[in-house]
Design an enzyme around this catalytic site. Structure first.
Site, short mmCIF file in Angstrom:
data_model
loop_
_atom_site.label_atom_id
_atom_site.label_comp_id
_atom_site.label_asym_id
_atom_site.label_seq_id
_atom_site.Cartn_x
_atom_site.Cartn_y
_atom_site.Cartn_z
N ASP A 83 0.88 -1.17 0.00
CA ASP A 83 0.00 0.00 0.00
C ASP A 83 0.92 1.22 0.00
O ASP A 83 2.02 1.16 -0.53
CB ASP A 83 -0.94 -0.03 1.21
CG ASP A 83 -2.26 0.69 0.94
OD1 ASP A 83 -2.20 1.85 0.50
OD2 ASP A 83 -3.33 0.11 1.18
N HIS A 100 1.41 1.85 -3.31
CA HIS A 100 0.38 2.69 -3.96
C HIS A 100 0.91 4.11 -4.18
O HIS A 100 0.53 4.77 -5.14
CB HIS A 100 -0.89 2.74 -3.11
CG HIS A 100 -1.71 1.49 -3.20
ND1 HIS A 100 -1.56 0.55 -4.20
CD2 HIS A 100 -2.72 1.01 -2.41
CE1 HIS A 100 -2.42 -0.42 -4.03
NE2 HIS A 100 -3.14 -0.18 -2.95
#
Length: 536
Positions: free
Chosen positions: A278, A312
């Site tokens: 993430d 991300h």
């Protein structure tokens, strides 16, 4: 430490971060009966060593070379947990060893399983050395089918667990699946009983390391990996140094953030590597009303000489930034293969002000989405859509400005080289609260598409090369004001350099740019006219 740095022509004084100091006394966990056989649960032995060290005035608790299985550990003041080279601290996959405790998840008070490592209200603490801390995250995390190869998916399903009704997501247990079907199942509220939380316990994944209301923290040299949820989570803490650490997660690890600084003050992150599932290096400060009530911005942060791989976002602020973020310096960082490079995200309802952010000397390679992104319509989705996934654009409407309206302003980016991105720069503000006062200069970005800007005010691009493959147009500006485009370079032969749209677009200046390299320099649409721009 106090340093000075020049950013965008001004010299700013960096914050002072207080350092840890420890007594030289060292106690080995072996003295307390710990065994490195991978079978013995050493929870009590290690916690006893920490407790005794703390009561004697502090020192070093030594994790020797070997494989040490353990349950949750609690750090105490004046203790340095030190891992020797080739020491592996493996947290058990037995969920029964992790009691439910009151904690915090994504900026909201929640019941969670106790974190593998935690501390609350501790002063002068550290985790140092050369070993590996493994959170056993594969036992906790759900996995989407689209993120695995067919053979890996079949292997995962055969290992146990349960599938969602559409057979597209694997969960480790029925309890985990049940929790996924509820809205905020861990959020603390009076009507929820102990039995309720127990029924969804497996879904309430812990962060690997949570340090709450602590002062003077050092994380150095160690590899933190395989977290059930976020890896490193300093919360409402100050005087934090994170140096020379490796933070690792599978690239598909849901909520597998690298480090999340939440409502923290006086922080240094340097010479560290993040390769996670993430956001890599992330700044937060609480969510919505709870974050505004806490009213603790993350501030006075230095990030330098760090590398972020799969993530991300490389450096990220948001989306839970309701307490604000300010006075942050990012210098000499590299992002390779991240979904987004520099990522600023928020949404209506958050509130909070993000301001005084100074970023320079950033190198990027193979960015899947935007190299630089400011987005006030964050929708809690992966930044890159999966194959076949359809996403509708947000509904655009003007709402009243309230305490729930977020703000991005006074952000300076100087010196970015990006080789490969889907889009160079994306700026999307709200009609009632534009993204404001952003300076981006001295950049070379190779991307499929160039600039896409909506609802922005006071944005400057200076000495920027937008080397795009899809060159029609190189730049889009919609309903934005007081925009300076100074010395923009682009590949010759573009069909259109700049499209201006929207009745609110005005005060756009195009300076020092060779418009003749494009077949057409400016086009107007959706109510924009040539009065919106001046060219020099």
């Amino acid at each position: 430490m106090t340093l000075g740095v020049t950013v965008v022509g001004q010299t700013a004084k960096l914050p002072t971060i207080q350092s840890v100091t420890f007594r030289k006394d060292t106690v080995s966990i072996i003295r307390f009966g710990a065994k490195p056989d991978g079978l013995t649960l050493n929870t009590k032995s290690i916690n006893d060593a920490i407790e005794v060290c703390n009561k004697k005035g502090g020192g070093v608790v030594l994790i020797p070379t070997g494989y040490w299985l353990t349950g949750p550990l609690v750090l105490k003041s004046n203790v340095n947990l030190h891992l020797q080279k080739n020491a592996v601290l493996q947290f058990t996959k037995d969920f029964n060893q992790y009691p439910l405790v009151e904690g915090n998840w994504e900026g909201i008070p929640q019941m969670r399983n106790q974190s593998p490592i935690s501390a609350t209200g501790a002063t002068n603490i550290a985790i140092t050395g050369f070993g590996v801390i493994d959170g056993g995250g594969e036992a906790w995390r759900m996995v989407k089918k689209e993120k695995l190869t067919e053979s890996n998916w079949k292997k995962l399903v055969a290992s146990g667990g349960v599938l969602s009704e559409d057979k597209k997501t694997w969960y480790p247990s029925e309890s985990s699946l049940k929790g996924s079907k509820l809205k905020n199942p861990g959020q603390i509220s009076p009507e929820k009983t102990t039995a309720y939380y127990q029924e969804v316990k497996d879904f309430l994944r812990p962060n690997l390391l949570v340090l709450t209301k602590c002062n003077k923290i050092l994380l150095e040299g160690v590899t933190f990996q395989n977290s059930p949820a976020w890896n490193l989570h300093p919360l409402m803490s100050e005087n934090i140094t994170i140096r020379n650490v490796h933070v690792k997660n599978p690239w598909y690890a849901q909520n597998g953030d690298g480090v999340d600084l939440e409502s923290c003050k006086n922080v240094l992150i340097e010479n560290s590597v993040f390769d996670v599932g993430d956001d890599g290096i992330c700044i937060k400060s609480g969510r919505d009303a709870e974050g505004r009530k806490r009213a603790m911005p993350t501030e006075n942060v230095i990030v330098k000489n760090c590398t972020v791989y799969a993530a991300h976002g490389g450096f990220v602020i948001g989306s839970e930034m309701s307490g604000g973020a300010r006075n942050i310096w990012v210098d000499n960082c590299t992002f390779i293969g991240t979904d987004i490079g520099l990522r600023f995200k928020t949404t209506r309802g958050r509130g909070g002000i993000v301001e005084n952010i100074y970023i320079k000397n950033i190198s990027m390679k193979d960015i899947a989405g935007e190299a630089i992104l400011f987005d006030m319509y964050y929708a809690a989705q992966d930044p890159i859509a999966l194959v076949g996934e359809k996403r509708e654009p947000p509904k655009v409407e003007t709402l009243p400005v309230t305490e729930e309206t977020p703000q991005f302003r006074n952000i300076f980016v100087n010196g970015v080289v990006a080789q490969g991105a889907e889009k160079a720069i994306f700026v999307r503000g709200l009609p009632e609260m534009n993204v404001k006062n952003i300076v981006m200069e001295n950049m070379i970005i190779q991307a499929k598409a160039g600039l896409d800007m909506t609802e922005a005010t006071g944005i400057t691009l200076r000495n920027v090369q937008l080397l795009t493959k899809e060159v029609d147009p190189v730049m889009n500006i919609h309903n934005s004001q007081n925009i300076v485009l100074d010395r923009i370079t682009y590949k010759p032969g573009a069909d259109l350099l700049l499209n201006i749209s929207g009745e609110k677009s005005k005060g756009i200046k195009l300076n020092g740019t060779d418009v003749k390299r494009a077949k057409k320099d400016v086009e107007y649409s959706y109510g924009a006219t040539d009065a919106a721009i001046s060219k020099n």
